[in-house]
Design an enzyme around this catalytic site. Structure first.
Site, PDB file in Angstrom:
ATOM      1  N   ASP A 178      59.458  -3.382 -26.864  1.00 55.62           N
ATOM      2  CA  ASP A 178      58.934  -4.574 -27.378  1.00 55.62           C
ATOM      3  C   ASP A 178      59.867  -5.289 -28.145  1.00 55.62           C
ATOM      4  OD1 ASP A 178      57.044  -6.372 -28.121  1.00 55.62           O
ATOM      5  OD2 ASP A 178      55.812  -5.085 -28.854  1.00 55.62           O
ATOM      6  N   ASP A 366      60.032 -12.350 -27.360  1.00 51.24           N
ATOM      7  CA  ASP A 366      59.482 -11.527 -27.365  1.00 51.24           C
ATOM      8  C   ASP A 366      59.026 -10.645 -26.200  1.00 51.24           C
ATOM      9  OD1 ASP A 366      57.695  -9.583 -27.556  1.00 51.24           O
ATOM     10  OD2 ASP A 366      55.772 -10.891 -27.764  1.00 51.24           O
TER      11      ASP A 366
END
Ligand SMILES: *[C@@H]1O[C@H](CO)[C@@H](O)[C@H](O)[C@H]1NC(C)=O
Ligand SMILES: *[C@@H]1O[C@H](CO)[C@@H](O)[C@H](O)[C@H]1NC(C)=O
Ligand SMILES: *[C@@H]1O[C@H](CO)[C@@H](O)[C@H](O)[C@H]1NC(C)=O
Ligand SMILES: *[C@@H]1O[C@H](CO)[C@@H](O)[C@H](O)[C@H]1NC(C)=O
Ligand SMILES: *[C@@H]1O[C@H](CO)[C@@H](O)[C@H](O)[C@H]1NC(C)=O
Length: 479
Positions: A178, A366
């Site tokens: 992530d 992201d």
């Protein structure tokens, strides 16, 4: 292409259990995660709303703003429903493309019919629909660079997972990668959730690892849908062959079902933003690798693959870039404009080569978010240029599943085109893959007028690299 080590990505499945309330230490940044949809019978607008709910919370926390209230989110979903209309909830003729193995993974062979979709126009992919319905992991092929790990694909490009080792003797752990958070944790031996244990995952603890040392300090992280709490520990970690001995990170002794459920295909998570936003207050793995001189620079590079391509060539590389994955002539490097520790760049937009004239915009990049979430006026401006796009009046849009519209994002002076098929979030009617689709670009009701949250819809279209030392971001066109 000398590289640091690579991380494993794991992806998350969503469970519809609210996060166990965990008291958040004041002043700490908490990050929502993208959650995956694993149910088969959900109306696509609900699926979209789930992702948008999560994105909103993530976005709010990233920008330090107030989160939308439950009532606001609830009101949206009701309105969205009535506008788009409810279609059949279940596909009548479910064409099975994937074969599930004993692990519940869709085997890579199931993608044999898939190939690169370049121009769009063919409708929503049957391969994606099957994966959206069944979930599962599609394993990545062998990495093509050193210090790299393959990125397995969760469901239809919902998340990216790699396998690392931890403990003595080393055990494999599947980890979600992530770029939008900065904590590393693995489920702890004896981990508890509201339903008892934390599922059929692999756990880390003193029983299984002779090098495990509990510091006695605690941490907790609240994500967009779910939370974990546990202890800060030290143990040996190995990422892509790079040995990080006595690394400081977390084991989760409590997880919400969002992480604990058997259907969640990862055992932990690695955040690869910058350590100022770490709840644990420790270095990220890539920062620790650089500090220990296992890699030259705290660089993390991502090639995120698209399930429907059938190439399964996803890869995460540490300490450098894998030059075999991108066209070097197109590489651009630009400053990170975020001051908190996220990765954010200046951006402008065009559709079909026509500049939208949106000035002063920035985009948080992201890997942990599926959609692109834009300020409302910007989302409307983009869709105004897509033939057949319709607003649902609540910030969502439908577009023809056969669209060939090319939305481009310009970073560092280079246009990066989004493959039109990546704009298709889900078919409105799962029985008509050439009808209307819900757009993967949606508007957030919250956030600054100029700030976008840009997830995998875009990132599948570029090679993406972040450099903590230089506080810079690089993008390049894929080969
Ligand atoms: C979105 O959030 C609202 C408010 O918390 C909730 O009522 C709604 O069920 C959520 N939608 C989905 C699809 O999870
Ligand atoms: C864990 O449980 C899920 C759901 O039942 C199943 O699909 C998966 O194969 C199991 N994984 C392992 C490693 O046993
Ligand atoms: C999962 O799949 C791998 C590779 O096919 C196999 O080696 C392993 O035994 C499987 N694990 C389970 C729990 O089925
Ligand atoms: C994509 O797949 C279709 C069907 O399998 C095939 O007809 C087509 O030639 C392939 N296109 C490319 C570019 O490989
Ligand atoms: C699918 O949607 C398209 C566009 O609205 C329509 O022309 C077509 O008739 C629909 N097909 C089916 C089978 O419903």
């Amino acid at each position: 292409m000398q590289i640091g080590f690579s991380l494993l990505l794991a992806s998350l499945l969503l469970a519809f259990v609210d996060a166990v309330p965990i008291r958040r230490p004041t002043g700490m940044v908490t990050l929502p995660l993208k959650r995956l949809q694993q149910r088969t019978d959900l109306h696509p607008t609900i699926l979209l709303q789930q992702h948008i709910n999560r994105s909103h919370r993530r976005y709010a926390r990233m920008s330090g703003r107030k989160e939308p209230t439950s009532e606001q989110l609830e009101a949206n979903i009701v309105k969205r429903f009535s506008r788009v209309g409810i279609q059949s909830k279940q596909r009548r003729h479910h064409k099975q493309n994937g074969n599930k193995d004993a692990n519940g993974s869709v085997s890579s062979g199931s993608n044999a019919g898939g190939n690169s979709t370049t121009g769009g126009g063919e409708g929503f992919s049957e391969i994606d629909l099957t994966a959206q319905t069944n979930g599962g992991l599609t394993p990545a092929g062998k990495p093509t660079a050193s210090n790299s790990l393959g990125l397995d694909i969760e469901a239809n490009d919902v998340g990216y997972i790699a396998t690392i080792q931890a403990g003595t003797p080393p055990q494999d752990f599947r980890i979600l990668m992530d770029s939008g958070s900065a904590d590393f944790w693995i489920g702890a031996e004896g981990c508890q959730s509201v339903l008892g244990g934390c599922g059929n995952h692999t756990f880390l603890g003193a029983k299984g690892s002779s090098s495990f040392v509990d510091s006695g300090k605690q941490f907790q992280i609240t994500y967009g849908s779910g939370a974990v709490a546990g202890n800060i520990i030290t143990d040996n970690v190995n990422i892509a062959g790079l040995a990080l001995d006595k690394h400081v990170f977390g084991v989760a002794t409590q997880e919400t079902q969002d992480f604990a459920a058997d259907t969640v295909s990862f055992d932990g998570l690695i955040g690869l933003a910058q350590s100022p936003i770490s709840n644990q207050g420790v270095l990220t793995p890539v920062e620790a690798l650089a500090k220990n001189k296992l890699i030259d620079d705290a660089i993390t590079s991502y090639k995120i693959s698209r399930l429907s391509d059938g190439l399964n060539d996803g890869e995460i590389t540490f300490g450098g870039l894998d030059t075999t994955k991108f066209d070097a002539k197109t590489l651009v490097t630009f400053d990170n404009v975020n001051t908190q520790g996220f990765w954010e760049g200046d951006v402008s937009f065009s559709v079909g080569g026509q500049d939208l004239g949106l000035k002063g915009r920035t985009a948080i990049l992201d890997t942990g978010t599926t959609l692109i979430i834009a300020p409302a006026a910007d989302a409307a401006a983009v869709h105004a240029k897509i033939a057949g796009a319709q607003s649902d009046g609540q910030g969502g849009f439908t577009i023809p599943c056969t669209t060939t519209a090319v939305v481009s994002m310009n970073f560092g002076g280079t246009n990066f085109d989004i493959n039109p098929t990546d704009l298709l979030f889900a078919p409105v009617d799962p029985n008509n893959l050439t009808g209307d689709c819900i757009s993967g670009i949606s508007s957030g009701n919250i956030g600054g007028a100029n700030e976008w949250l840009v997830g995998d819809v875009f990132l599948k279209n570029a090679y993406f690299s972040t450099d903590v030392t230089k506080n810079q971001i690089s993008l390049a066109k894929l080969v």
